[in-house]
Design a protein around this motif. Structure first.
Motif, mmCIF file in Angstrom:
data_model
loop_
_atom_site.group_PDB
_atom_site.id
_atom_site.type_symbol
_atom_site.label_atom_id
_atom_site.label_comp_id
_atom_site.label_asym_id
_atom_site.label_seq_id
_atom_site.Cartn_x
_atom_site.Cartn_y
_atom_site.Cartn_z
ATOM 1 N N VAL A 358 52.739 93.082 15.335
ATOM 2 C CA VAL A 358 54.210 93.106 15.218
ATOM 3 C C VAL A 358 54.795 94.171 16.154
ATOM 4 N N THR A 359 54.142 95.333 16.242
ATOM 5 C CA THR A 359 54.670 96.401 17.101
ATOM 6 C C THR A 359 54.647 95.974 18.566
ATOM 7 N N ALA A 360 53.540 95.322 18.977
ATOM 8 C CA ALA A 360 53.442 94.884 20.385
ATOM 9 C C ALA A 360 54.549 93.872 20.692
ATOM 10 N N LEU A 361 54.811 92.958 19.749
ATOM 11 C CA LEU A 361 55.841 91.946 19.994
ATOM 12 C C LEU A 361 57.242 92.560 19.970
ATOM 13 N N ALA A 362 57.447 93.550 19.083
ATOM 14 C CA ALA A 362 58.757 94.220 19.041
ATOM 15 C C ALA A 362 58.998 94.927 20.378
ATOM 16 N N ALA A 363 57.936 95.570 20.913
ATOM 17 C CA ALA A 363 58.076 96.274 22.194
ATOM 18 C C ALA A 363 58.364 95.271 23.308
ATOM 19 N N ALA A 364 57.660 94.119 23.286
ATOM 20 C CA ALA A 364 57.901 93.099 24.316
ATOM 21 C C ALA A 364 59.341 92.587 24.203
ATOM 22 N N GLY A 365 59.827 92.395 22.971
ATOM 23 C CA GLY A 365 61.208 91.924 22.761
ATOM 24 C C GLY A 365 62.211 92.935 23.288
ATOM 25 N N ALA A 366 61.917 94.240 23.088
ATOM 26 C CA ALA A 366 62.836 95.281 23.569
ATOM 27 C C ALA A 366 62.906 95.243 25.101
ATOM 28 N N LEU A 367 61.746 95.051 25.759
ATOM 29 C CA LEU A 367 61.730 94.970 27.226
ATOM 30 C C LEU A 367 62.530 93.747 27.702
ATOM 31 N N GLU A 368 62.363 92.624 26.959
ATOM 32 C CA GLU A 368 63.090 91.399 27.334
ATOM 33 C C GLU A 368 64.603 91.568 27.165
ATOM 34 N N ALA A 369 65.012 92.357 26.128
ATOM 35 C CA ALA A 369 66.440 92.554 25.892
ATOM 36 C C ALA A 369 67.083 93.247 27.093
ATOM 37 N N VAL A 370 66.312 94.149 27.719
ATOM 38 C CA VAL A 370 66.840 94.897 28.866
ATOM 39 C C VAL A 370 66.716 94.065 30.144
ATOM 40 N N ASP A 371 65.600 93.326 30.259
ATOM 41 C CA ASP A 371 65.308 92.578 31.489
ATOM 42 C C ASP A 371 64.770 91.193 31.106
ATOM 43 N N PRO A 372 65.657 90.204 30.884
ATOM 44 C CA PRO A 372 65.229 88.905 30.349
ATOM 45 C C PRO A 372 64.179 88.189 31.196
ATOM 46 N N GLY A 373 64.037 88.525 32.486
ATOM 47 C CA GLY A 373 63.087 87.798 33.330
ATOM 48 C C GLY A 373 61.653 88.314 33.239
ATOM 49 N N ILE A 374 61.454 89.418 32.505
ATOM 50 C CA ILE A 374 60.158 90.124 32.567
ATOM 51 C C ILE A 374 58.982 89.258 32.107
ATOM 52 N N VAL A 375 59.209 88.393 31.087
ATOM 53 C CA VAL A 375 58.111 87.552 30.584
ATOM 54 C C VAL A 375 57.745 86.505 31.635
ATOM 55 N N PHE A 376 58.743 85.939 32.272
ATOM 56 C CA PHE A 376 58.485 84.833 33.205
ATOM 57 C C PHE A 376 57.830 85.327 34.493
ATOM 58 N N ARG A 377 58.107 86.577 34.867
ATOM 59 C CA ARG A 377 57.452 87.129 36.055
ATOM 60 C C ARG A 377 56.036 87.588 35.724
ATOM 61 N N GLY A 378 55.771 87.769 34.419
ATOM 62 C CA GLY A 378 54.433 88.225 34.009
ATOM 63 C C GLY A 378 54.152 89.646 34.462
ATOM 64 N N ASP A 379 55.180 90.524 34.400
ATOM 65 C CA ASP A 379 54.986 91.925 34.817
ATOM 66 C C ASP A 379 53.935 92.618 33.940
ATOM 67 N N TRP A 380 53.324 93.709 34.479
ATOM 68 C CA TRP A 380 52.181 94.317 33.770
ATOM 69 C C TRP A 380 52.477 94.790 32.352
ATOM 70 N N PRO A 381 53.706 95.311 32.045
ATOM 71 C CA PRO A 381 53.881 95.761 30.644
ATOM 72 C C PRO A 381 53.745 94.593 29.663
#
Ligand code: HEM
Length: 418
Positions: A358-381
């Protein structure tokens, strides 16, 4: 094997399969190209398998076991067949979803033959429960008007599922709604709270200490008042930005105080108590995080991100799983499976694994909130957080595997000594 033992073994087996599929999904999100090896069995086909096996296999079967214990006479006649029928219809469902036959509605994916079989399975269970009550009465037991009322109320489940899974009811993506309102979230959560609150009675638990009378009347009175408030605020097509809708969700916080007080007033067997505490801890965390998550501004940023997937695992793999395990621990106190869920390593692996998940997904969601493209680019975080989630999933699968191995070991050992 008794009906309760059978339901427990099937529930653990479905949990094991569902977690294996969850881990497969987690790996596919890390390495999407690996999906080519699976041919037509794409991510989209495995997804309903994961969701429905956790819901209808792992989380539902302990509730089926609870009903069998409450309705059937000592011999449990018909209960084992009801459990086998349940699992068989779920197996047909899984095969259909993998073959690409699905309604496309999450958690209501039942379609075609699988839909007919699952609905027939629900009616069969209703028949077994009614036959159990009739046989108890014939054996000279007192009338059970409360159980008959519950039986009548439960008949709405197959009716509601037949309606909701019907292709004519609404399309998989409903154009008439922009998502849940505060009132709709309040209504569905109150139903779940009623289920949690009524469980100690169905389990036949006695109070832990002398209590002032009318405790149950006061608690269910409070639930009825809250339901009346729900009815008052659920009119029309409100926006989730309206203060009354936000207030509707916030009123749920009162149950973070009332429900632990209510459940804590019963004498839970020793093995089940860590699961009760885990249930209350995950449930408290869920309520504490769900209310701010609903606020406009925050909801708009995290909806459809990994934060919502984290929220789903907090609710289902955390709170609802602890509740399922709590039920199984109490129901199996006097069966050959007593002590299986008392495994400390399994308990630690599950809760630590889900906490990291849950913590890892919450952190990923927080990164997406700031930068919505981050998941699709597959950035290292994101890759790092997805790897952490997969490792956490492996720990959870190990816990499920331990419960399966311990159950089969106990059934075999007692069979040999019998
Ligand atoms: C080994 C343990 C598990 C792993 C690795 C795992 C992994 C996953 C993955 C990868 C997804 C898809 C997320 C996406 O498409 O972005 C997912 C979705 C989901 N899982 Fe699990 N899962 C596990 C256990 C569970 C359990 C035990 C439950 C419930 C009791 C559960 C409930 C759900 C739900 C409700 C969703 C849908 C979330 C959404 O779309 O909002 N999972 N899981």
């Amino acid at each position: 094997m008794t009906a309760i033992e059978r339901a427990t073994v099937h529930a653990f087996a479905w949990l094991g399969v569902a977690c294996t599929v969850g881990l497969l999904l987690a790996v596919l999100l890390l390495a999407p190209r690996a999906g080519a090896v699976l041919g037509p069995l794409t991510y989209g086909r495995w997804m309903p398998v994961h969701l429905n096996l956790v819901l209808y296999g792992w989380l539902a079967l302990p509730l089926v076991a609870l009903l069998l214990r409450a309705f059937l006479p000592e011999d449990g006649w018909g209960g084992g067949t009801a459990v086998q029928t349940w699992s068989a219809s779920l197996g047909v469902g899984a095969a259909a979803w993998l073959a690409g036959q699905s309604s496309g509605k999450p958690f209501l994916d039942w379609d075609g033959v699988a839909r007919v079989l699952f609905l027939a399975n629900l009616l069969f269970l209703a028949g077994v429960l009614a036959a159990g009550l009739v046989r108890r009465r014939r054996a000279g037991e007192a009338r059970r008007p409360g159980l008959w009322t519950l039986w009548g109320a439960l008949l709405t489940v197959p009716a509601a599922l037949a309606f909701a899974t019907s292709p004519g009811t609404y399309p998989p993506v409903n154009p008439a709604t922009g998502g849940p309102t505060g009132a709709s979230l309040l209504g569905s959560t109150l139903c779940v709270i009623a289920l949690f609150a009524g469980t100690p009675w169905l389990l036949g638990l006695s109070p832990s200490r002398p209590q002032r009378g009318g405790r149950g009347v006061r608690l269910f009175g409070a639930l009825a008042l809250h339901a009346a408030f729900f009815a008052a605020v659920s009119r029309g097509e409100p926006s989730h930005r309206e203060p009354l809708q936000i207030a509707a969700v916030a009123t749920l916080l009162v149950w973070a105080w009332l429900l632990p007080r209510w459940l804590g007033g019963f004498a839970w067997p020793a093995e089940s108590r860590p699961w009760l505490l885990a249930f209350l801890a995950w449930g408290g965390l869920l309520l504490a995080t769900a209310v701010p998550m609903f606020l406009p501004g925050l909801l708009d940023r995290i909806k459809f991100t990994n934060a919502l997937v984290g929220h789903a695992h907090l609710a289902m793999a955390g709170m609802a799983t602890s509740f399922a395990a709590l039920l199984l621990a109490v129901l199996n106190q006097e069966t050959r499976l007593a002590g299986v869920l008392g495994d400390r390593i399994g308990f630690a692996l599950w809760h630590t694994g889900n906490g990291v998940h849950v913590t890892a997904l919450a952190a990923a969601g927080a990164l997406e909130a700031v930068d919505p493209g981050i998941v699709f680019r597959g950035d290292w975080p994101i890759t790092a957080l997805y790897s952490l989630r997969a490792a956490a999933g492996a720990a959870m699968l190990t816990a499920a595997g331990r419960w399966i191995v311990r159950s089969s070991g106990r059934l075999k050992a007692r069979r040999n000594t019998a």
